[in-house]
Structures are given as structure tokens and as C-alpha cells.
Design an enzyme around this catalytic site. Structure first.
Site, PDB file in Angstrom:
ATOM      1  CB  SER A 198      27.452  45.045  50.344  1.00  0.00           C
ATOM      2  OG  SER A 198      27.071  43.746  50.737  1.00  0.00           O
ATOM      3  CE1 TYR A 211      32.698  43.156  49.135  1.00  0.00           C
ATOM      4  CE2 TYR A 211      31.018  42.541  50.732  1.00  0.00           C
ATOM      5  CZ  TYR A 211      31.362  42.944  49.459  1.00  0.00           C
ATOM      6  OH  TYR A 211      30.372  43.152  48.514  1.00  0.00           O
TER       7      TYR A 211
HETATM    8  P1  NAD Z   1      32.270  40.706  39.905  1.00  0.00           P
HETATM    9  O1  NAD Z   1      33.420  39.895  40.306  1.00  0.00           O
HETATM   10  O2  NAD Z   1      31.578  40.347  38.654  1.00  0.00           O
HETATM   11  O3  NAD Z   1      32.681  42.230  39.816  1.00  0.00           O
HETATM   12  C1  NAD Z   1      33.686  42.799  40.607  1.00  0.00           C
HETATM   13  C2  NAD Z   1      34.653  43.479  39.677  1.00  0.00           C
HETATM   14  O4  NAD Z   1      35.564  44.251  40.451  1.00  0.00           O
HETATM   15  C3  NAD Z   1      35.516  42.533  38.867  1.00  0.00           C
HETATM   16  O5  NAD Z   1      34.891  42.153  37.672  1.00  0.00           O
HETATM   17  C4  NAD Z   1      36.747  43.376  38.615  1.00  0.00           C
HETATM   18  O6  NAD Z   1      36.699  43.965  37.334  1.00  0.00           O
HETATM   19  C5  NAD Z   1      36.683  44.466  39.649  1.00  0.00           C
HETATM   20  N1  NAD Z   1      37.919  44.476  40.436  1.00  0.00           N
HETATM   21  C6  NAD Z   1      38.214  43.766  41.547  1.00  0.00           C
HETATM   22  N2  NAD Z   1      39.481  44.052  41.944  1.00  0.00           N
HETATM   23  C7  NAD Z   1      39.960  44.974  41.063  1.00  0.00           C
HETATM   24  C8  NAD Z   1      41.177  45.671  40.942  1.00  0.00           C
HETATM   25  N3  NAD Z   1      42.170  45.518  41.836  1.00  0.00           N
HETATM   26  N4  NAD Z   1      41.331  46.508  39.903  1.00  0.00           N
HETATM   27  C9  NAD Z   1      40.348  46.682  38.988  1.00  0.00           C
HETATM   28  N5  NAD Z   1      39.138  46.083  39.068  1.00  0.00           N
HETATM   29  C10 NAD Z   1      38.959  45.241  40.101  1.00  0.00           C
HETATM   30  O7  NAD Z   1      31.246  40.682  41.130  1.00  0.00           O
HETATM   31  P2  NAD Z   1      29.947  41.582  41.473  1.00  0.00           P
HETATM   32  O8  NAD Z   1      29.246  40.809  42.505  1.00  0.00           O
HETATM   33  O9  NAD Z   1      29.243  42.002  40.267  1.00  0.00           O
HETATM   34  O10 NAD Z   1      30.595  42.834  42.197  1.00  0.00           O
HETATM   35  C11 NAD Z   1      30.284  44.166  41.857  1.00  0.00           C
HETATM   36  C12 NAD Z   1      30.080  44.980  43.111  1.00  0.00           C
HETATM   37  O11 NAD Z   1      28.923  44.510  43.782  1.00  0.00           O
HETATM   38  C13 NAD Z   1      31.219  44.896  44.119  1.00  0.00           C
HETATM   39  O12 NAD Z   1      31.470  46.188  44.652  1.00  0.00           O
HETATM   40  C14 NAD Z   1      30.656  43.997  45.200  1.00  0.00           C
HETATM   41  O13 NAD Z   1      31.238  44.258  46.457  1.00  0.00           O
HETATM   42  C15 NAD Z   1      29.199  44.401  45.149  1.00  0.00           C
HETATM   43  N6  NAD Z   1      28.273  43.463  45.784  1.00  0.00           N
HETATM   44  C16 NAD Z   1      28.116  42.211  45.281  1.00  0.00           C
HETATM   45  C17 NAD Z   1      27.236  41.345  45.912  1.00  0.00           C
HETATM   46  C18 NAD Z   1      26.999  39.948  45.415  1.00  0.00           C
HETATM   47  O14 NAD Z   1      26.325  39.183  46.099  1.00  0.00           O
HETATM   48  N7  NAD Z   1      27.488  39.572  44.273  1.00  0.00           N
HETATM   49  C19 NAD Z   1      26.528  41.757  47.052  1.00  0.00           C
HETATM   50  C20 NAD Z   1      26.733  43.037  47.532  1.00  0.00           C
HETATM   51  C21 NAD Z   1      27.605  43.884  46.885  1.00  0.00           C
END
Ligand code: NAD
Ligand code: MG
Length: 306
Positions: A198, A211
Site C-alpha cells: 500500500s 495497518y
Molecule cells: P476488500 O475488502 O475488497 O478485500 C480485502 C479482502 O481481505 C476481503 O474481501 C477478505 O476476503 C479478505 N480478508 C480480510 N480478513 C480476512 C481473514 N481474516 N481471513 C480471510 N480473508 C480475509 O478490500 P481491497 O481494498 O480490495 O483490499 C485488498 C488488498 O488491497 C488489501 O491487502 C488492502 O490492504 C490492499 N489495499 C487497498 C487499498 C484501498 O484503498 N482499497 C489501498 C492500498 C492497499
């Protein structure tokens, strides 16, 4: 066509377009869901590329395991991988079954095999079994995406519980370690591992201490393991998203009042969509990135990264 609020559903990743104007009518209202939340209840629904992503055989015959695969960035990646010709195993939490089934259906339409293996990434046994079951289902494994993640803001570190600190590290860091360790013996030369880090690794928000710390760890883990596995022909890289419209943000990833302006502080002046992240994963997964090792590919809307 569904009820999604977007101004341009004909765009695909090859269309000539002004990136500062894309998704211009995309204006999310304040909303809240409890963890892990569902894309199905997010308004407006994020663009996962389901109507637009065009594959060109870049991952033909590949066998992929993707965590956090039901929604957001992971879901867009599953759809893209499937349209590029990969069979996919999807990992997610049992509560997310509705999102997982709808993404699996879209991916299967590409004519590949898609398997769903729900479970909790904080559980060491699940992570190890996930890899074994993925190998069985797919007949092998050559692509791993450690993307599942937990993000819950806490304004004051004295209110950050040990339990949350532990859960965030278990989900974001330990699961990546467990899955990577279990996967390596199965991965033939040519395989690729991609970890989701991230912008928070470089620009930590004061309210995301746990985080942001995991995301810096993911970068360093990626660079260390990449050097170890490169001589075996396995490439390890990371993708660093900036602010992307996903359910993570409305499940206490941000204070609700901040959602109005989410992403406006990027040079592009807007938040990103999961569909804009998936091509980065495809690039790092495919052999066209054969000389890219230990790299973090930033997809941040222009926010500078080191
Ligand atoms: P999202 O909520 O759609 O996806 C995150 C997923 O993590 C969930 O759908 C879930 O299936 C999984 N998860 C969380 N806790 C879990 C657990 N205990 N067991 C099994 N699965 C679990 O959100 P996203 O934004 O698509 O996130 C995906 C990745 O992108 C993450 O690593 C997040 O940190 C990273 N990210 C997101 C952003 C943003 O702005 N959305 C920015 C930087 C990084
Ligand atoms: Mg989800």
C-alpha cells in the site's frame, strides 16, 4: 448491464482516455458496513472490470491462488486472470460467500476453472490447507497472490487493542508468510508471487498505525524473499495501491466523514477503481515481466513513492 453508477462502461484497459476524467460521476455517499463487508452492498459498486476487461492469453494455462478474492482488488484480479486464461482458486471469509459466488460466475464465463475455498487467513492451518487444496484442485500451482487484508482505523494508539494489532498482523503478514512457505515446494520455475502492499507503507496515516506497519513489512518481506527465490526461477513482486474504492474503506478502513473526499488528494484528483489495479497484477504474473524481481509497482493515482 447492471445498476452501477459509472459514466463510461464501455472503457477498457486499452481505450485512449484522460485518466483524470475517468469515473468522473463516481461520487460515493457516506456509508458503513461491519467487517468484512460486501461489494454487493457498496454504493456505488466498484468497477471490477467485469464489463470491460479484455484478455489476450497472457496467462494461458496458469494456475493461480488469490486471497481476498471475493471483492475489490482481489476480485478484479481474479476476473482479469480468468480472462487471460488462468484457472483460479479464490480464498475469502465464509461471510463473503455472496460476493465470492458472483465473482466466480463472472470468471467462469471466461471458460476457465474457478474453485472457492473460504476460510480465515489468521488461522495457520487454513493457510497451509488452502495451498494443498489449491494444488489438488488446479493440478499444481504457479501463481500466488497474497492480497487479503485487514484495515481498521484507530485514532489513538492507547485505544488500539492488542487483539486488533495481532489480527492485522496475522491477516496481512503471517498469512502471506504461511502461504508463501507452503506454496514454494509446489512452484515450478517461471512461477510468480505477488503481494499487495500500500501507499501506506510510505505515507502512513496517523490513524492506521497497525495497518501501515504491516504494509511496510510486506514490502521488505517481498524484497528479501524475491532475492532468495530468483535463482530458483520464481519471481516475487508487490503492488502498492493508492486510495481505491473498495468495501475495505467503508468497514472502518476510514472514518465515514472522510469518504466524501477519498482520493481527491492524489495528482489525478480521484480515487482509483479495482479494475485499474488488475492490469498491474497481470503484468507481474505474466512472463512479460521476466526481469522484474523484488519490485513494488505503485498504482497510486500519482502519489509519489520512493
Ligand atoms: P476488500 O475488502 O475488497 O478485500 C480485502 C479482502 O481481505 C476481503 O474481501 C477478505 O476476503 C479478505 N480478508 C480480510 N480478513 C480476512 C481473514 N481474516 N481471513 C480471510 N480473508 C480475509 O478490500 P481491497 O481494498 O480490495 O483490499 C485488498 C488488498 O488491497 C488489501 O491487502 C488492502 O490492504 C490492499 N489495499 C487497498 C487499498 C484501498 O484503498 N482499497 C489501498 C492500498 C492497499
Ligand atoms: Mg470482501
Amino acid at each position: 448491464m447492471n445498476d452501477r453508477t459509472r459514466n463510461d462502461r464501455t472503457r477498457d484497459q486499452y481505450a485512449f482516455s484522460d485518466p483524470s476524467k475517468l469515473y468522473a460521476e463516481f461520487d460515493p455517499a457516506q456509508q458503513h458496513q461491519s467487517e468484512p463487508g460486501l461489494d454487493a452492498k457498496l454504493t456505488p459498486k466498484p468497477d471490477l472490470g467485469e464489463d470491460t476487461y479484455r484478455g489476450s492469453g497472457r496467462l494461458q494455462g496458469r494456475r493461480a491462488l488469490v486471497t481476498g478474492a471475493d471483492s475489490g482488488i482481489g476480485a478484479a484480479t481474479v476476473i482479469a486472470f480468468a480472462r487471460e486464461g488462468a484457472d483460479v482458486v479464490m480464498s475469502y471469509l465464509p461471510d463473503e460467500e455472496p460476493d465470492a459466488q458472483s465473482v466466480a460466475a463472472v470468471a467462469q464465463d471466461a471458460g476457465v476453472r474457478v474453485f472457492t475455498i473460504p476460510g480465515d487467513l489468521r488461522d495457520h492451518d487454513y493457510c497451509r490447507e488452502l495451498v494443498d487444496r489449491a494444488v489438488d484442485a488446479l493440478g499444481g500451482l504457479d501463481l500466488v497472490v497474497n492480497n487479503g487484508g485487514k484495515q481498521v482505523y484507530v485514532e489513538n494508539i492507547t485505544h488500539l487493542s492488542d487483539e486488533q494489532f495481532d489480527d492485522t498482523f496475522k491477516t496481512n503478514v503471517y498469512a502471506m508468510f504461511w502461504i508463501t512457505k507452503a506454496a514454494i515446494p509446489h512452484l515450478p520455475p517461471g512461477s510468480t508471487i505477488i503481494n499487495t502492499t500500500s501507499i501506506q507503507a510510505y505515507e502512513p496515516s496517523p490513524i492506521l498505525v497497525d495497518y501501515a506497519s504491516t504494509k511496510a513489512t510486506i514490502n521488505t518481506f517481498t524484497k528479501a524473499v524475491a532475492q532468495q527465490l530468483a535463482p530458483k526461477g520464481i519471481r516475487v513482486n508487490a503492488v502498492a495501491p493508492g486510495p481505491v474504492w473498495t468495501v475495505l474503506q467503508v468497514t472502518d478502513g476510514q472514518p465515514p466523514e472522510k469518504l466524501d473526499r477519498f482520493g481527491e488528494n492524489t495528482p489525478l484528483g480521484r480515487m482509483g477503481q479495482p479494475a485499474e489495479l488488475a492490469p498491474a497484477f497481470v503484468f507481474l504474473a505474466s512472463a512479460e515481466s521476466s526481469y522484474v524481481v523484488g519490485e513494488t509497482l505503485s498504482v497510486t493515482g500519482g502519489k509519489p513513492t520512493p
